[in-house]
Write an enzyme that holds these catalytic residues in place. Structure first.
Site, mmCIF file in Angstrom:
data_model
loop_
_atom_site.group_PDB
_atom_site.id
_atom_site.type_symbol
_atom_site.label_atom_id
_atom_site.label_comp_id
_atom_site.label_asym_id
_atom_site.label_seq_id
_atom_site.Cartn_x
_atom_site.Cartn_y
_atom_site.Cartn_z
ATOM 1 N N LYS A 112 -6.946 9.760 -36.157
ATOM 2 C CA LYS A 112 -8.358 9.680 -36.487
ATOM 3 C C LYS A 112 -8.717 10.694 -37.205
ATOM 4 O O LYS A 112 -8.754 11.782 -36.540
ATOM 5 C CB LYS A 112 -9.121 8.898 -35.356
ATOM 6 C CG LYS A 112 -10.566 8.787 -35.954
ATOM 7 C CD LYS A 112 -11.670 8.683 -34.622
ATOM 8 C CE LYS A 112 -13.135 8.646 -35.145
ATOM 9 N NZ LYS A 112 -13.999 8.974 -34.296
ATOM 10 N N ALA A 199 -18.978 4.573 -34.343
ATOM 11 C CA ALA A 199 -20.126 5.601 -34.066
ATOM 12 C C ALA A 199 -21.529 4.587 -34.203
ATOM 13 O O ALA A 199 -21.603 3.975 -35.314
ATOM 14 C CB ALA A 199 -20.372 6.577 -35.019
ATOM 15 N N THR A 222 -19.448 6.967 -26.371
ATOM 16 C CA THR A 222 -20.831 7.147 -25.597
ATOM 17 C C THR A 222 -21.240 5.872 -25.145
ATOM 18 O O THR A 222 -21.797 5.999 -24.113
ATOM 19 C CB THR A 222 -21.877 7.974 -26.518
ATOM 20 O OG1 THR A 222 -21.086 9.030 -27.077
ATOM 21 C CG2 THR A 222 -22.993 8.298 -25.952
#
Length: 270
Positions: A112, A199, A222
């Protein structure tokens, strides 16, 4: 009267294909920000993910022989490792990091790529990312690239040879969800390689929306690791991905301004 059962479409008949390899899960997860290795393992298992990202500059996968290695809890025999260039701000650093990952992982070439523009927003530096992409593709790497939600740039990365393009939904770690669904939809419509939202996802409904827009998958860290209960959130994300994909395949009804009776009166007897 007999009842005809219609089984739910099996995941196996709708695989995610990246660089010629089929995966059952369309959820990719990061391995950072957990409180310990045990939580990392438990959340990853609950997510059902088969591809896990590894920040080479921040995670020990053998560089430091005297420290615990991520490979002990997420071995390559069970997961496809996706080394990433998190923390790189120049094409040179990103290329060097990918080559280090290939050396540490015995020739592994699926990576990535992300090259960041600044520390506050963590938005990608597109010019540096384009430069790194060109060098890495020539060097034999299979690139899954992190980019902004610009349809023109997304197509450019595909043309350069990336095996997947991963536009952001919102800034990294923000949890804001998909801020520009129409751009994401346009990127999907123009693509011939997998498109994965990367994201900005905050909860399961964000993941489901990405899939309903036609994305091939979602990558997150996250949203799971930062949850109050990461293992439970990982399970929720798994279900959100699956529900969104099934809804996309099923085809939603068009939006209408006014009501439409579920039991129309046309043809009824009075």
């Amino acid at each position: 009267m007999s009842t005809v059962m219609h089984p739910t479409p099996a995941v196996s008949d709708d695989p995610l294909v990246i660089a010629g390899v089929e995966y059952r899960s369309r959820l990719l997860v990061g391995t950072g920000k957990y409180k310990d290795m045990a939580e990392t393992r438990a959340a990853t298992e609950a997510s059902g993910a088969e591809i896990v990202t590894v920040a080479i500059r921040r995670t020990n996968i053998g560089q430091n022989a005297d420290e615990p290695s991520l490979l002990e809890v997420l071995p390559p025999s069970e997961y496809t490792l996706l080394p990433n260039t998190a923390g790189c701000y120049t094409a040179e650093d990103a290329v060097r990091t990918c080559r280090l990952a290939r050396e540490l992982l015995d020739g592994h070439d699926l990576v990535k790529l992300e090259v960041l523009g600044d520390e506050k927003t963590l938005f990608p530096d597109i010019m540096q990312t384009l430069q790194a992409t060109g060098e890495l593709v020539k060097d034999g790497f299979k690139i899954m690239v992190y980019t902004n939600d610009d349809p023109i740039i997304a197509k450019r990365f595909e043309e350069l040879g990336c095996v997947a393009v991963m536009p952001l939904a919102a800034p990294i770690g923000s949890g804001l969800g998909i801020r520009n669904p129409y751009n994401i939809m346009t990127i999907v419509e123009n693509a011939t390689v997998p498109i994965l939202v990367d994201a900005g996802v905050g909860t399961a409904s964000d993941a489901a929306l990405a899939m309903e827009l036609g994305c091939d998958g979602v990558l997150m860290n996250t949203a799971i690791a930062g949850a109050q209960d990461p293992v439970l959130m990982a399970s929720a994300m798994k279900k959100g991905i699956e529900a969104g994909r099934e809804a996309y395949r099923a085809g939603r009804i068009p939006r209408k301004r006014f009501a439409s009776a579920s039991s129309p009166i046309d043809g009824t007897f009075f």
